[in-house]
Design a protein around this motif. Sequence first.
Motif, PDB file in Angstrom:
ATOM      1  N   LYS A 108       0.866  -1.179   0.000  1.00 57.40           N
ATOM      2  CA  LYS A 108       0.000   0.000   0.000  1.00 57.40           C
ATOM      3  C   LYS A 108       0.902   1.228   0.000  1.00 57.40           C
ATOM      4  CE  LYS A 108      -4.169   1.529   2.475  1.00 57.40           C
ATOM      5  NZ  LYS A 108      -5.040   1.197   3.628  1.00 57.40           N
ATOM      6  N   PHE A 146      -2.512   0.425  -4.448  1.00 64.13           N
ATOM      7  CA  PHE A 146      -1.976  -0.888  -4.129  1.00 64.13           C
ATOM      8  C   PHE A 146      -1.094  -1.325  -5.284  1.00 64.13           C
ATOM      9  CE2 PHE A 146      -6.129  -1.049  -1.846  1.00 64.13           C
ATOM     10  CZ  PHE A 146      -5.626  -1.202  -0.561  1.00 64.13           C
ATOM     11  N   GLU A 155      -7.831  -4.771   3.004  1.00 65.31           N
ATOM     12  CA  GLU A 155      -6.677  -3.925   2.689  1.00 65.31           C
ATOM     13  C   GLU A 155      -6.966  -2.444   2.922  1.00 65.31           C
ATOM     14  OE1 GLU A 155      -5.960  -7.761   0.622  1.00 65.31           O
ATOM     15  OE2 GLU A 155      -7.684  -6.426   0.866  1.00 65.31           O
ATOM     16  N   TYR A 156      -8.249  -2.093   2.958  1.00 61.49           N
ATOM     17  CA  TYR A 156      -8.636  -0.708   3.238  1.00 61.49           C
ATOM     18  C   TYR A 156      -8.927  -0.543   4.732  1.00 61.49           C
ATOM     19  CZ  TYR A 156      -9.318   0.355  -1.739  1.00 61.49           C
ATOM     20  OH  TYR A 156      -9.129   0.580  -3.078  1.00 61.49           O
TER      21      TYR A 156
END
Length: 322
Positions: free
Chosen positions: A6, A19, A214-215
Motif C-alpha cells: 500500500k 496498491f 486492505e482498506y
Amino acid sequence: MVQTEKVFIEVDGHQLGMFIETVNEDHPVLLFLHGGPGFPQYPMIKKSELRLEAEFTVCYWDQRGAGMSYNARTQGELTLDKAIKDTLEVTQFLKERFRKEKIYLFGHSWGALLGSVVASRFGEHYAAYIGSGQFGRHNQSNEETYQFLLHTAIEKGDQKAEKDIRAYTFDENFYQSQTYRKILSKYLTKYGGGMKRESYTQWDGLKEWFTCKEYTWGERFNLPKGVFASYDALSETMAKADATLLAPNFQMPVYIFQGKYDYQTSYNEAKRFFELIKAPHKQFYSFDNCAHSPFLEEASRFLSILKEEVLRTPIEKGTGKV
C-alpha cells in the motif's frame, strides 16, 4: 507468492493512494485506471479470478477523490485535466520505482476515457493502451441504453418496467436526471447490461468494498462520498465527451476488450472509437456473453490474450512503433 504494498504519493499537497501487487518486480508494469468515476475496483478484482499479477506488476491506483485518495480538504476541484496530471504523476512514480522506460496503461469505463486521452497525448510513457468498457460518446451510448431497456421491457412483457421507462424522455441532459438514474439502477442490472451480464448489483459492489481488509474503515467509508463527489464534478464532462476527438491518435498499440451486452459504455460506441482512431497496431476483441467487465466475466480468455498477444507485440524502443 503475491506481494501487496500500500503506497501513498503526494501531488500538489494531496495524497494519492494505491496498491501495488507483484510476484516478480522484473515483470512489465501495468497501471489500472478504474471507472465510476470515484469507484476503485481493487475489491472487485480481488474477489474475481483475474490474476493480472501473474504477468504484470500491477498498480491499482485510487484516483483523486476516491477511496484512499479521498480528502475533501486537499483534493480541490475534480476535473479531467487534473485527472490527467495525476495519471502522469503516478506513471512517472512507477517508471522510476521499477526502472521502466515504458509501462502498460489499462482503462475501464470512465478510466477508459481518462486512459485514452493520456495515452494519446503522452504516448512516450506507454508500451500499449488497453481499454475495456471503452468510452466513446457518452450521450449516444446512453441513448442506446435507454432503447435497450425499453425494448427489453417490451419483449419480456414487463409492463411495470415499460411504464417506468416511458415516463422518462431521453435527452442530452440525461446525466442530470434523477429519474433516468433510478431507471438505470432498477433495470440495467436486471436486464443484463450492467457491470456484468450475470447479475451484479450495487449491493454486491458495496459488500466487496466494505469487506476488503486492505482498506481501513475510514477509507471504506470514503466510497459513497467519493462516488457522489466524483459524479457531481465529472458527469457533465463525460456526457459531452467524444473520446475519438479527445484521443484521435496513438503512438503505441491499442487493444480494446468489449462486451456485446455492455450498455454502460455501449459496444457500438466502443467499436466506433476503435475504427476512427489511428494507431500503429490495433485489435478489437468482442466478448459475446459479457457486459461491462469482460476482463472479470471471462478472466481466463482476457489473460490469455494479454499474455499471448499484447505482451508479445514487439515495441521499437523509444518510438512506440510495432
